[in-house]
Design an enzyme around this catalytic site. Structure first.
Site, PDB file in Angstrom:
ATOM      1  N   ASN A 393      13.007  69.257  34.363  1.00  0.00           N
ATOM      2  CA  ASN A 393      14.343  69.824  34.434  1.00  0.00           C
ATOM      3  C   ASN A 393      15.313  69.075  33.532  1.00  0.00           C
ATOM      4  O   ASN A 393      15.611  69.529  32.426  1.00  0.00           O
ATOM      5  CB  ASN A 393      14.824  69.836  35.889  1.00  0.00           C
ATOM      6  CG  ASN A 393      16.154  70.548  36.058  1.00  0.00           C
ATOM      7  OD1 ASN A 393      16.747  71.008  35.091  1.00  0.00           O
ATOM      8  ND2 ASN A 393      16.637  70.630  37.270  1.00  0.00           N
ATOM      9  N   ASP A 394      15.769  67.904  33.983  1.00  0.00           N
ATOM     10  CA  ASP A 394      16.789  67.176  33.232  1.00  0.00           C
ATOM     11  C   ASP A 394      16.391  66.900  31.779  1.00  0.00           C
ATOM     12  O   ASP A 394      17.231  66.909  30.893  1.00  0.00           O
ATOM     13  CB  ASP A 394      17.095  65.847  33.921  1.00  0.00           C
ATOM     14  CG  ASP A 394      17.789  66.065  35.258  1.00  0.00           C
ATOM     15  OD1 ASP A 394      18.477  67.087  35.393  1.00  0.00           O
ATOM     16  OD2 ASP A 394      17.638  65.214  36.151  1.00  0.00           O
ATOM     17  N   VAL A 395      15.102  66.691  31.543  1.00  0.00           N
ATOM     18  CA  VAL A 395      14.670  66.328  30.190  1.00  0.00           C
ATOM     19  C   VAL A 395      14.738  67.501  29.219  1.00  0.00           C
ATOM     20  O   VAL A 395      14.442  67.347  28.043  1.00  0.00           O
ATOM     21  CB  VAL A 395      13.240  65.741  30.198  1.00  0.00           C
ATOM     22  CG1 VAL A 395      13.197  64.455  30.996  1.00  0.00           C
ATOM     23  CG2 VAL A 395      12.219  66.737  30.702  1.00  0.00           C
ATOM     24  N   ALA A 434      19.360  64.071  38.115  1.00  0.00           N
ATOM     25  CA  ALA A 434      20.646  63.598  37.637  1.00  0.00           C
ATOM     26  C   ALA A 434      21.773  64.330  38.371  1.00  0.00           C
ATOM     27  O   ALA A 434      22.932  63.993  38.221  1.00  0.00           O
ATOM     28  CB  ALA A 434      20.764  63.808  36.140  1.00  0.00           C
TER      29      ALA A 434
END
Lengths: 464, 102
Positions: A393-395, A434
């Site tokens: 997700n965040d990456v 995050a």
């Protein structure tokens, strides 16, 4: 055995350990490297037996205890599923830490055995080295235990913070220094025990505020600590093999921590002092406005993929949780039969430990030359037809490049949005670790596939 | 004046840090997990200290207060040595290259 001969042999075993790490520069040489490591360990253990030269009743007990430990270790090593590697490594770190503490205690109680003086009259240098070994070992132990509990899910992955936490930690660290100083001048065993207790406590306190997503940094850091603890004991025992190994492991862990921090664009201190996690809930709930999302099913996904000529797969921790790596490989096999080019893109902090995704893909028989690191593959997204994001997700969040206000701004991300179309397998729209929304969900060319990663992948394969 | 042997050990230590630095940077990122498990295994060479401590008892008494700590450290280190090397071997055996023709 003469002291000089054994010193040379310890040196050889240290060199073999260097070769063991050197072997890891490529998968072809790595297996040979591991054998060098085993050989180095065999030499070190044999030399120790020969130089102690005590082959009486005690020796039989030593062999018994060695086989008990060895049996437990082998059993764990064969049984552990690859998805649990982070927990395993954290658990093993705690053992090294505790072993260092025990050896230091033993040397403190009975310094004659190690030729360090007599009780309450231990050589000053040895006492300092012993205290460092015990302190770092204790921190490694309690820190790794917490990391293990968090990874295993026994303890919540959420950061635990309280007012005055950093002040308390600072006070304990200062008191550890003062205790060491007084211990050296008085040689009091009470101070020695207090020192160890304080070190256990600080290890615990340092790790509890760190959230689940920062675990790659934590594990690498504890890896490094276990090395420094070994080196401290190595100085006490005046043993070259231990000193070399401690230095190797210490710098290895430090480099990995650095790589992980860079992968998140955060400083080491920012991670240690508890960065995201503490305030994410607030950020997440502010953006509650409903934005349109396109969602699809396995059929749509299979259709898109069948018509693609090149696909990049972006795995993340979710793939590990859903144990979807084998299903994923089957999907890719089906795609390859249709002459579609498939490669994998791995972000440095994907998963819970460095290299976590690579191991899982290797387990599923994905050839390692189809798997690429961020820098190697990031330019290829623009030319690829489909990006298949599974459990990451965040990456992939483009916000890291566009919004300076975002907590992840500046973090290197995979340029997934440049693909012609993006398939995003996820259970819901919930934000990642995050705590921020992923802009990618709302892009024109993104199709969300709301499902369990494994089930969805299996369904797509059926539809191909 | 003679040099304190400590200085020699310190030199080995510092130089090993540099060796470690360069060797570890050359490790391919896809092998970072095996790197951690193998460093774990080799740091258990601390078993050397555990053995010395465990064998510190005299003939009559095997278990003294200090040798018991040695034995405990030995079990822990042995778990790590066997577990660490074996699990590394298991992982490394899985890394395969693309088959030329299928």
């Amino acid at each position: 055995m003469s002291a000089n001969v054994s010193a040379i042999l310890y040196l050889i075993s240290g060199v073999l350990f260097i070769l063991a790490l050197r072997g890891l520069s490529s998968p072809e040489t790595s297996r040979q490297g591991n054998l060098f490591g085993i050989l180095g360990m065999l030499i070190a253990i044999t030399v120790t037996f020969l130089s102690v030269g005590n082959f009486t009743v005690g020796f039989i007990y030593v062999l018994i205890f060695l086989s008990i430990g060895g049996g437990i270790g082998s059993f764990i090593a064969y049984r552990i599923p690859m998805t649990s590697m982070p927990e395993l490594v954290a658990g093993f770190h705690s053992l090294v830490g505790l072993a260092a503490v025990f050896v230091a205690i033993s040397a403190f109680i009975n310094p004659q055995a190690f030729d360090l003086g007599t009780p309450e009259n231990i050589k000053l240098a040895s006492l300092i080295e012993m205290s460092i070994g015990a302190t770092v070992g204790a921190i490694t132990f309690s820190g790794s235990v917490i990391a293990f509990l968090k990874l295993q899910g026994i303890m919540s992955g959420a950061p635990i913070t309280f007012r005055g936490q950093n002040l308390l930690n600072a006070l304990i660290l200062i008191s550890i220094v003062i205790l060491t100083f007084y211990l050296c001048s008085t040689q009091s065993s009470k101070l020695f025990w207090t020192l160890i207790a304080a070190s256990f406590l600080i290890g615990f306190l340092i790790i509890i505020p760190i959230g689940g997503a920062d675990m790659p940094v934590v594990i690498s850091m504890l890896n490094s600590y276990s090395g420094w603890a070994a080196a401290g004991i190595g100085f006490t025992l005046e043993n070259t093999a231990l000193i070399i190994t401690g230095a190797l492991v210490g710098s290895s862990g430090a480099i990995l921590s650095y790589i992980m921090c860079k992968g998140m664009n955060r400083s080491f201190f920012n991670v240690i002092l508890g960065g995201f996690g503490g305030n994410d809930q607030t950020v997440g709930s502010q953006n509650k406005e409903q934005k349109p999302v396109k969602s699809g099913n396995a059929d749509d996904a299979a259709f898109l993929m069948k018509n693609a000529s090149s696909i990049i797969i972006v795995p993340g921790y979710g793939m590990a949780v859903a144990q979807a790596q084998h299903a994923l490989r089957e999907m890719v096999d089906a795609l390859k039969k249709n002459d579609i080019k498939v490669s994998y893109a791995i972000h440095p902090v994907a998963g819970r430990m460095p290299g976590h995704m690579n191991v899982l893909l290797a387990e599923a028989n994905v050839p390692y030359d189809e798997v690429f690191e961020l820098e190697e593959i990031n330019n290829d997204f623009a030319n690829a037809d489909v990006a298949f994001v599974i459990g990451a997700n965040d990456v992939t969040n483009p916000v890291a490049k566009t919004d300076p206000q975002s907590p992840i701004y500046g973090m290197p991300v995979l340029d997934v949005e440049k693909c012609k179309s993006v398939l995003f397998v996820k259970r819901s729209l919930s934000p990642g670790y995050a705590g921020i929304d992923n802009d990618l969900f709302y892009k024109e060319n993104t199709l969300m596939l709301f499902a369990d990663a494994k089930k969805m992948t299996e369904n797509i394969t059926k539809n191909l | 004046m003679e040099i304190d042997p400590f200085i020699f050990r310190l030199s080995i230590f510092i130089l090993s840090i540099f060796v470690g630095y360069y060797v570890v940077w050359s490790v391919t990122p896809s092998l970072h997990t095996p790197l951690m498990s193998v460093t774990n295994a080799i740091s258990s060479v601390i078993i050397v200290g555990a053995i010395i401590a465990a064998l510190s008892g005299t003939d009559g008494i095997v278990f003294t207060s200090s040798s018991i700590y040695g034995f405990m450290a030995m079990i822990l280190a042995a778990v790590n040595i066997f577990g660490g090397f074996l699990v590394t071997q298991r992982m490394l055996a899985m890394y395969k290259k693309k088959k030329k023709d299928k």
